[in-house]
Design a protein around this motif. Structure first.
Motif, PDB file in Angstrom:
ATOM      1  N   GLY A 145      34.719  39.577  36.648  1.00  0.00           N
ATOM      2  CA  GLY A 145      33.435  39.167  37.212  1.00  0.00           C
ATOM      3  C   GLY A 145      33.151  37.849  37.907  1.00  0.00           C
ATOM      4  O   GLY A 145      32.423  37.253  38.467  1.00  0.00           O
ATOM      5  N   PHE A 146      34.327  37.048  37.314  1.00  0.00           N
ATOM      6  CA  PHE A 146      34.467  35.675  37.747  1.00  0.00           C
ATOM      7  C   PHE A 146      34.534  35.684  39.226  1.00  0.00           C
ATOM      8  O   PHE A 146      35.395  36.271  39.913  1.00  0.00           O
ATOM      9  N   ILE A 147      33.624  34.646  39.985  1.00  0.00           N
ATOM     10  CA  ILE A 147      33.925  34.344  41.414  1.00  0.00           C
ATOM     11  C   ILE A 147      34.194  32.885  41.793  1.00  0.00           C
ATOM     12  O   ILE A 147      33.650  31.873  41.156  1.00  0.00           O
ATOM     13  N   TRP A 148      35.024  32.695  42.407  1.00  0.00           N
ATOM     14  CA  TRP A 148      35.583  31.349  42.927  1.00  0.00           C
ATOM     15  C   TRP A 148      35.485  31.062  44.265  1.00  0.00           C
ATOM     16  O   TRP A 148      36.026  31.982  45.076  1.00  0.00           O
ATOM     17  N   ILE A 156      37.030  37.133  44.092  1.00  0.00           N
ATOM     18  CA  ILE A 156      36.397  37.931  42.880  1.00  0.00           C
ATOM     19  C   ILE A 156      37.294  38.652  42.028  1.00  0.00           C
ATOM     20  O   ILE A 156      37.989  39.442  42.480  1.00  0.00           O
ATOM     21  N   PHE A 157      37.018  38.169  40.790  1.00  0.00           N
ATOM     22  CA  PHE A 157      38.113  39.142  39.727  1.00  0.00           C
ATOM     23  C   PHE A 157      37.315  40.375  39.432  1.00  0.00           C
ATOM     24  O   PHE A 157      36.446  40.567  38.420  1.00  0.00           O
ATOM     25  N   LEU A 158      37.859  41.441  40.080  1.00  0.00           N
ATOM     26  CA  LEU A 158      37.505  42.762  39.787  1.00  0.00           C
ATOM     27  C   LEU A 158      37.927  43.353  38.450  1.00  0.00           C
ATOM     28  O   LEU A 158      37.073  44.317  37.815  1.00  0.00           O
ATOM     29  N   ILE A 159      39.030  42.989  37.887  1.00  0.00           N
ATOM     30  CA  ILE A 159      39.416  43.291  36.530  1.00  0.00           C
ATOM     31  C   ILE A 159      40.174  42.144  35.967  1.00  0.00           C
ATOM     32  O   ILE A 159      41.195  41.795  36.665  1.00  0.00           O
TER      33      ILE A 159
END
Length: 294
Positions: free
Chosen positions: A287-290, A23-26
């Motif tokens: 917010g991107f999730i992989w 998860i891209f937190l920032i």
């Protein structure tokens, strides 16, 4: 503290590679007005039951984003610092307040003074003093100073120093002093790996060691010469001339790259060029999730 790998150190379960979520937190950009963006990077990784915080951004904004994204930072077991620049380490003190028992993995050079100099104007880009103080306030055994490959757990680790065999595509104006007398090659730049049976996942902060150097070294230390590679993170190409980026892409065709997820310091030009030549190029954002699921 360096732990060198044994052959066939592969992350696997009876069902194959365990579930992985990143998860891209920032990140530099956000597609959601409720999530903050900044020039910085912080990723949350769930690898099976392990919870890892990779970098801590330019501020504490990643913490509020984590709450909105349903991430409980108090569950952090490992904090990995890709290198000592402020845009990857500024939230460390607040992260440790939430996860005071987390182990921290960083290169010894992460805490040295450093500067970026453009047109004779020095700009301090070191780890903030608050983050350095936080390192002094936790138990000594929580801090792992790694200069070489370090294994977190089966099939997962960080590279430590990455040898520089290839010329850089990006001209880097980094120094250890404000007068520009001591060149900083950023020896603390390190990449995290997840070595699955059927793929090699590489996670970079800024890739200051260079993309080709990083690929060569991580393939070597993980013993993964033929696996499909998933490359995630900042690649520090935002100031790199187009012709240099295109030369890099030609060199990258020699590797078995399955997916590229560029972000942070990669730059729009490089990201767009990657998408032309690598079909599965995904531009990340806050917010991107992989996920990898079996």
């Amino acid at each position: 503290m360096d732990i060198y790998l044994q052959k066939k150190d592969i992350l696997t379960t009876r069902a194959g590679c365990p579930q992985i979520k990143i998860i891209f937190l920032i990140e530099n950009k956000s597609l959601n007005n409720s999530l903050s963006a900044e020039h910085g990077l912080s990723l949350w990784l769930e690898i099976g039951k392990e919870k890892i915080l990779f970098d801590t951004g330019s501020s504490n904004k990643f913490i509020q984003n984590a709450k909105q994204l349903g991430v409980d930072l108090s569950e952090t077991k490992w904090i990995i610092l890709s290198h000592g620049h402020y845009d990857h380490t500024s939230g460390l003190a607040e992260a440790l307040k939430l996860a005071p028992k987390a182990k921290i993995v960083l290169h010894p050079n992460s805490i040295v003074p450093r500067y970026s100099i453009e047109k004779n104007n020095p700009r301090k880009i070191s780890m903030p003093i608050e983050s350095k103080k936080a390192l002094l306030q936790i138990k000594e055994e929580q801090i792992i100073w790694n200069s070489g490959p370090f294994r977190l757990f089966q099939g997962v680790g960080v590279s430590g120093f990455i040898p520089r065999e290839h010329l850089e595509q990006d001209k880097q104006n980094f120094f250890e002093d404000p007068k520009g007398q001591r060149k900083d090659i950023i020896p603390d730049d390190q990449t995290m790996w997840i070595n699955c049976e059927d793929k090699l996942i590489l996670i970079t902060g800024c890739c200051h060691a260079g993309v080709l150097n990083t690929l060569d070294y991580l393939i070597k230390i993980t013993g993964s010469p033929n696996k499909p590679i998933i490359l995630i993170g900042g690649l520090h190409l935002y100031k790199t001339p187009l012709q240099n980026i295109q030369k890099l892409i030609q060199d990258l065709k020699k590797y078995n790259i399955q997916t590229i997820i560029p972000c942070h310091c990669t730059g729009d030009t490089a990201s767009q060029e990657f998408s032309k030549y690598f079909f599965n190029t995904i531009k990340a954002h806050t917010g991107f999730i992989w996920k990898v699921e079996n």
